[in-house]
Each structure stands twice: as C-alpha cells, then as structure tokens.
Motif scaffolding. Structure first.
Motif, PDB file in Angstrom:
ATOM      1  N   ALA A 110       7.560   4.806   0.101  1.00  0.00           N
ATOM      2  CA  ALA A 110       7.126   3.451   0.436  1.00  0.00           C
ATOM      3  C   ALA A 110       8.186   2.745   1.258  1.00  0.00           C
ATOM      4  N   ASP A 146       4.967  -2.041   2.851  1.00  0.00           N
ATOM      5  CA  ASP A 146       3.803  -1.596   2.084  1.00  0.00           C
ATOM      6  C   ASP A 146       3.439  -2.561   0.957  1.00  0.00           C
ATOM      7  N   GLU A 204      -1.832   7.056   0.963  1.00  0.00           N
ATOM      8  CA  GLU A 204      -2.674   6.446   1.990  1.00  0.00           C
ATOM      9  C   GLU A 204      -3.950   7.258   2.143  1.00  0.00           C
ATOM     10  N   VAL A 262      -3.228   1.795   1.901  1.00  0.00           N
ATOM     11  CA  VAL A 262      -2.515   2.196   0.695  1.00  0.00           C
ATOM     12  C   VAL A 262      -3.483   2.073  -0.483  1.00  0.00           C
TER      13      VAL A 262
END
Length: 160
Positions: free
Chosen positions: A6, A10, A54, A60
C-alpha cells in the motif's frame, strides 16, 4: 487481482470499507466510532507492512497488514489484520490477501503468526483454519457482538 504494498494514496479507498467494517462492531475490537485519523494511524502505521488488493479496474477492494506481534526476543512472531470490502465478499479476496501476507511474513523471517482476538462468530475463522491456523484458546464472553451478545475471542496461531 493485483496485491501490492500500500501507498499513502491508497487510504481514501481503504477508509470507506475500514469504517464500515469497524462501525458494524462484529469482527474487530476497535471502537465503532474510531475517527478516520485514528483509523489511519492504526492501519497505516509505519511499523506495519500494509498491502492492498486491487480489482481489474484498479479499485482497492481489500487490505491487510503484517507487523511484529511482540517486541524484543519475541519479535519473530507476526500479527496481521485483514479487511475486504463487504460488497466484494465471496470473491476469494480474503484468501488471496492471507496467502500473500503469509508468504511475505515467511520471507521477512517471521517464525509464526498469531491473531490475538478473533471474534468466534467471525466467518473468517473458517478461512484461518483452512490455512493452517489453530485455536490456542478462547477468552469467553470477551466481545459484545451486536447480534449474538457476549461471544468469545479466539487466540489463533500458525507456524511459518
């Protein structure tokens, strides 16, 4: 599905499902009213290796982290947390994240992974046992579940 580390950018995609899951008060022992700032500090802590899943559009749809469960001479035991957008449940995202985190923890040199507080009514208990975790014990009536009342919290373990 792509699973990757990440980035700070994000968080705006993680927060909506993080908040929804924690506010439901069914699976995590964090306060249902946890602020976004506090949630970000909990989930995206620099002490944690955070991952996101993803979908094929780049959205996400899940996140996980691994971190030392203990310090000092016991720092070789990892802890982890997992969240999948509830709207994406049943697509194998949780299993894919779990397998990724277990591999990453092994590669990082952890000897084992432990979950300190798995709500016994959490459907993920089945996932964890299918991945080789075992229940070491249960703290009875430790969690106030909004539908089931007082339920236990499992301590789960797996050697890596």
């Amino acid at each position: 599905m792509l699973i990757r580390e990440a980035a700070a950018e994000d968080w705006p995609q993680i927060w909506p499902f993080w908040h929804r899951i924690v506010a439901a008060a069914e699976t995590y022992a964090w306060g249902p009213d946890t602020s976004e700032e506090d949630a970000r500090a909990l989930w995206m802590s620099p002490a944690k290796r955070v991952y996101v899943a993803e979908d094929d559009t780049g959205a996400v749809v899940g996140s996980a982290y691994a971190t030392p469960n203990y310090g000092g001479p016991a720092a070789g035991v990892a802890n982890a947390g997992f969240m999948v957008d509830p709207d994406q449940a049943g697509r194998g995202i949780g299993r894919a994240l779990a397998e990724h985190v277990l591999e990453a923890a092994t590669a990082a040199g952890y000897r084992a992974m432990v979950f300190n507080a798995v709500v016994e009514t959490n459907p993920a208990v089945g996932l964890w046992t299918s991945l080789g975790f075992r229940i070491l014990g249960t703290v009875p009536a430790a969690f106030e579940h909004p539908r089931h009342g007082l339920v236990g919290l499992h301590i789960m373990y797996r050697a890596l």
